[in-house]
Design an enzyme around this catalytic site. Structure first.
Site, PDB file in Angstrom:
ATOM      1  N   LYS A  36       0.860  -1.186   0.000  1.00  0.00           N
ATOM      2  CA  LYS A  36       0.000   0.000   0.000  1.00  0.00           C
ATOM      3  C   LYS A  36       0.888   1.225   0.000  1.00  0.00           C
ATOM      4  O   LYS A  36       2.019   1.193   0.513  1.00  0.00           O
ATOM      5  CB  LYS A  36      -0.851   0.011   1.273  1.00  0.00           C
ATOM      6  N   GLY A  76     -26.048   1.624   3.050  1.00  0.00           N
ATOM      7  CA  GLY A  76     -25.216   2.354   2.083  1.00  0.00           C
ATOM      8  C   GLY A  76     -25.581   1.992   0.660  1.00  0.00           C
ATOM      9  O   GLY A  76     -25.465   0.829   0.258  1.00  0.00           O
ATOM     10  N   GLY A 116     -24.247   3.236  -2.274  1.00  0.00           N
ATOM     11  CA  GLY A 116     -23.260   3.861  -3.154  1.00  0.00           C
ATOM     12  C   GLY A 116     -23.014   2.977  -4.363  1.00  0.00           C
ATOM     13  O   GLY A 116     -23.897   2.240  -4.809  1.00  0.00           O
ATOM     14  N   VAL A 128     -21.260   0.244  -4.812  1.00  0.00           N
ATOM     15  CA  VAL A 128     -21.422  -1.199  -4.611  1.00  0.00           C
ATOM     16  C   VAL A 128     -22.818  -1.516  -4.062  1.00  0.00           C
ATOM     17  O   VAL A 128     -23.508  -2.412  -4.555  1.00  0.00           O
ATOM     18  CB  VAL A 128     -20.345  -1.759  -3.647  1.00  0.00           C
TER      19      VAL A 128
HETATM   20  P1  NAD Z   1     -19.481   4.796  -2.028  1.00  0.00           P
HETATM   21  O1  NAD Z   1     -18.795   5.960  -1.411  1.00  0.00           O
HETATM   22  O2  NAD Z   1     -19.855   4.832  -3.475  1.00  0.00           O
HETATM   23  O3  NAD Z   1     -20.822   4.472  -1.206  1.00  0.00           O
HETATM   24  C1  NAD Z   1     -20.959   4.539   0.175  1.00  0.00           C
HETATM   25  C2  NAD Z   1     -22.389   5.003   0.454  1.00  0.00           C
HETATM   26  O4  NAD Z   1     -22.614   4.879   1.851  1.00  0.00           O
HETATM   27  C3  NAD Z   1     -22.643   6.476   0.091  1.00  0.00           C
HETATM   28  O5  NAD Z   1     -23.821   6.566  -0.690  1.00  0.00           O
HETATM   29  C4  NAD Z   1     -22.837   7.160   1.453  1.00  0.00           C
HETATM   30  O6  NAD Z   1     -23.777   8.224   1.406  1.00  0.00           O
HETATM   31  C5  NAD Z   1     -23.353   6.000   2.287  1.00  0.00           C
HETATM   32  N1  NAD Z   1     -23.141   6.150   3.731  1.00  0.00           N
HETATM   33  C6  NAD Z   1     -22.101   6.722   4.367  1.00  0.00           C
HETATM   34  N2  NAD Z   1     -22.278   6.658   5.711  1.00  0.00           N
HETATM   35  C7  NAD Z   1     -23.449   6.003   5.908  1.00  0.00           C
HETATM   36  C8  NAD Z   1     -24.199   5.627   7.050  1.00  0.00           C
HETATM   37  N3  NAD Z   1     -23.772   5.893   8.291  1.00  0.00           N
HETATM   38  N4  NAD Z   1     -25.357   4.969   6.883  1.00  0.00           N
HETATM   39  C9  NAD Z   1     -25.808   4.687   5.649  1.00  0.00           C
HETATM   40  N5  NAD Z   1     -25.151   5.034   4.515  1.00  0.00           N
HETATM   41  C10 NAD Z   1     -23.999   5.687   4.648  1.00  0.00           C
HETATM   42  O7  NAD Z   1     -18.541   3.528  -1.716  1.00  0.00           O
HETATM   43  P2  NAD Z   1     -18.523   2.110  -2.446  1.00  0.00           P
HETATM   44  O8  NAD Z   1     -17.462   2.120  -3.485  1.00  0.00           O
HETATM   45  O9  NAD Z   1     -19.907   1.694  -2.789  1.00  0.00           O
HETATM   46  O10 NAD Z   1     -17.980   1.178  -1.272  1.00  0.00           O
HETATM   47  C11 NAD Z   1     -18.809   0.808  -0.197  1.00  0.00           C
HETATM   48  C12 NAD Z   1     -17.981   0.079   0.857  1.00  0.00           C
HETATM   49  O11 NAD Z   1     -17.375  -1.071   0.271  1.00  0.00           O
HETATM   50  C13 NAD Z   1     -16.831   0.910   1.417  1.00  0.00           C
HETATM   51  O12 NAD Z   1     -16.661   0.578   2.761  1.00  0.00           O
HETATM   52  C14 NAD Z   1     -15.629   0.439   0.614  1.00  0.00           C
HETATM   53  O13 NAD Z   1     -14.419   0.577   1.338  1.00  0.00           O
HETATM   54  C15 NAD Z   1     -15.963  -1.018   0.417  1.00  0.00           C
HETATM   55  N6  NAD Z   1     -15.357  -1.605  -0.790  1.00  0.00           N
HETATM   56  C16 NAD Z   1     -15.607  -1.078  -2.014  1.00  0.00           C
HETATM   57  C17 NAD Z   1     -15.029  -1.653  -3.145  1.00  0.00           C
HETATM   58  C18 NAD Z   1     -15.307  -1.113  -4.524  1.00  0.00           C
HETATM   59  O14 NAD Z   1     -14.964  -1.799  -5.506  1.00  0.00           O
HETATM   60  N7  NAD Z   1     -15.912   0.047  -4.672  1.00  0.00           N
HETATM   61  C19 NAD Z   1     -14.184  -2.775  -3.008  1.00  0.00           C
HETATM   62  C20 NAD Z   1     -13.954  -3.307  -1.729  1.00  0.00           C
HETATM   63  C21 NAD Z   1     -14.553  -2.707  -0.626  1.00  0.00           C
END
Ligand code: NAD
Length: 348
Positions: free
Chosen positions: A80, A176, A178, A180
């Site tokens: 990292k 959440g 977002g 994913v």
């Molecule tokens: P993102 O930022 O697109 O989505 C996160 C969503 O969670 C946002 O819409 C935000 O408004 C919402 N949120 C934040 N705090 C919240 C709460 N307290 N209650 C409810 N909703 C809340 O992120 P993402 O890319 O969808 O990733 C989601 C999670 O998965 C993260 O923890 C990330 O580290 C993990 N992750 C993502 C990937 C990837 O490929 N994107 C891969 C591995 C792990």
């Protein structure tokens, strides 16, 4: 503990500090382990309060990448990079200088985007280094692959609980919506699951979930205590903790968020409550499987999908071993990854 003692305790091969005053770069790159192949892990930009805090974070995250890549069956090690800066201080020169820092590992470290860095920043790095994966024009956005892996992992949990991996009629709470979480919610809806959702700020996403996917909306703090079969955290880490564990009415926890379990005690407490847990770094490995392929072979989407679908089998195996031994699933997963790092991908 001194810094070098801490590095030894985490078992790192190499940790390097970079200072490029002209480019405004202060960075640390931690190469945890390359037994299985070149190390892959993103570049995070964060306004750390101290160098110690940055070192602690990069050591923890890079070891996590070794575990994630090994558990995904990738011939890759873990690393990292962290840049110590505020997002408002980002410049093209900073990322060009980071690319030069990556080059000093001579192919042993491949970087990628991460928290507070994006494909534009990766393009600036590509001006000075070839060792960047997750390129927009090759493997692209990892999120859909992460969502597919989480969906498959949830099916494995259903198979383990019910003897069938059908999600038809099951209630799944998604925290959440977002990149994913929304993709996952759509897949769950298409598979016949009933959804309960909450989201921090994205009203558009919430409207889509309620109106088009028939989801029930609950408040941010209510989601932990809702009546459901599976809780799928897709927003924040550390949501399984001493405050939330007594509230859970779910039978299992399986979602995309990283570092879901607050600490070992929380893992034990969850197990004691009889709630199943799909280990985070296994179920959310789809994105890294997608990007990581660029580091060791020609990118091939079909191959990627085959490996992402294998998350089903790995999650199922973790649940089985946890049941047989009484050891929390998260600990089983770490031991599984460490055995592969030490003895090779065919060791298990
Ligand atoms: P993102 O930022 O697109 O989505 C996160 C969503 O969670 C946002 O819409 C935000 O408004 C919402 N949120 C934040 N705090 C919240 C709460 N307290 N209650 C409810 N909703 C809340 O992120 P993402 O890319 O969808 O990733 C989601 C999670 O998965 C993260 O923890 C990330 O580290 C993990 N992750 C993502 C990937 C990837 O490929 N994107 C891969 C591995 C792990």
């Amino acid at each position: 503990m001194t810094n070098i003692e801490m590095i030894r305790a985490y078992g790192h091969e190499q940790v390097a500090y970079f200072n490029n005053e002209k480019a405004g770069l202060k960075a640390i790159i931690a190469l945890h382990n390359t037994n299985l192949g070149p190390a892959v892990g993103g570049c995070r930009l964060w306004p750390y309060e101290s160098e110690e805090a940055a070192l602690f974070d990069v050591l923890r995250l890079s070891r996590g990448m070794s575990h994630k890549n090994a558990a995904a069956g990738m011939p890759l090690g873990g690393a990292k990079g962290v840049i110590i800066a505020h997002p408002s201080e980002k410049t093209e020169a900073m990322f060009e200088a980071f690319g030069e820092a990556v080059n000093t590992f001579m192919g042993k470290y491949y970087t990628a985007e991460d928290v507070n860095t994006d494909t534009k920043d990766a393009d600036y790095m590509l001006r000075t280094t070839d060792y960047v994966v997750g390129r927009a024009d090759v493997s692209g956005d990892p999120s859909p692959f992460t969502a597919i892996g989480v969906f498959d992992g949830i099916r494995a949990v259903a198979q383990f609980m019910n003897g069938s991996d059908s999600l038809d009629g099951m209630t799944i709470a998604v925290q959440g919506l977002g990149k994913v979480g929304m993709d996952l919610a759509e897949r769950l809806h298409a598979a016949g699951a009933k959804l309960i959702v909450c989201n921090n700020s994205n009203r558009e996403a919430m409207k889509h979930a309620v109106e088009d996917l028939g989801a029930t909306e609950v408040g941010r703090d209510e989601i932990y205590g809702v009546d459901c079969d599976i809780f799928a955290p897709c927003a924040l880490g550390a949501v399984v903790n001493s405050k939330t564990i007594p509230q859970f009415k779910c039978k299992a926890i399986a979602g995309a968020a990283n570092n879901v379990i607050y600490d070992d005690a929380a893992g034990e407490a969850l197990k004691a409550r009889g709630i199943l847990y799909a280990p985070d770094f296994i179920i959310n490995g789809g994105g890294v499987i997608n990007a990581g392929q660029e580091a060791f072979t020609t990118y091939d989407k079909e191959n990627v999908l085959k490996q992402v679908h294998n998350i089903y089998n790995t999650v199922y195996r973790m649940l089985e071993e946890s049941k047989a031994t009484g050891i929390p699933e998260g600990v089983i997963a770490t031991n599984f990854a460490e055995n592969r790092i030490k003895n090779g991908l065919d060791a298990d």
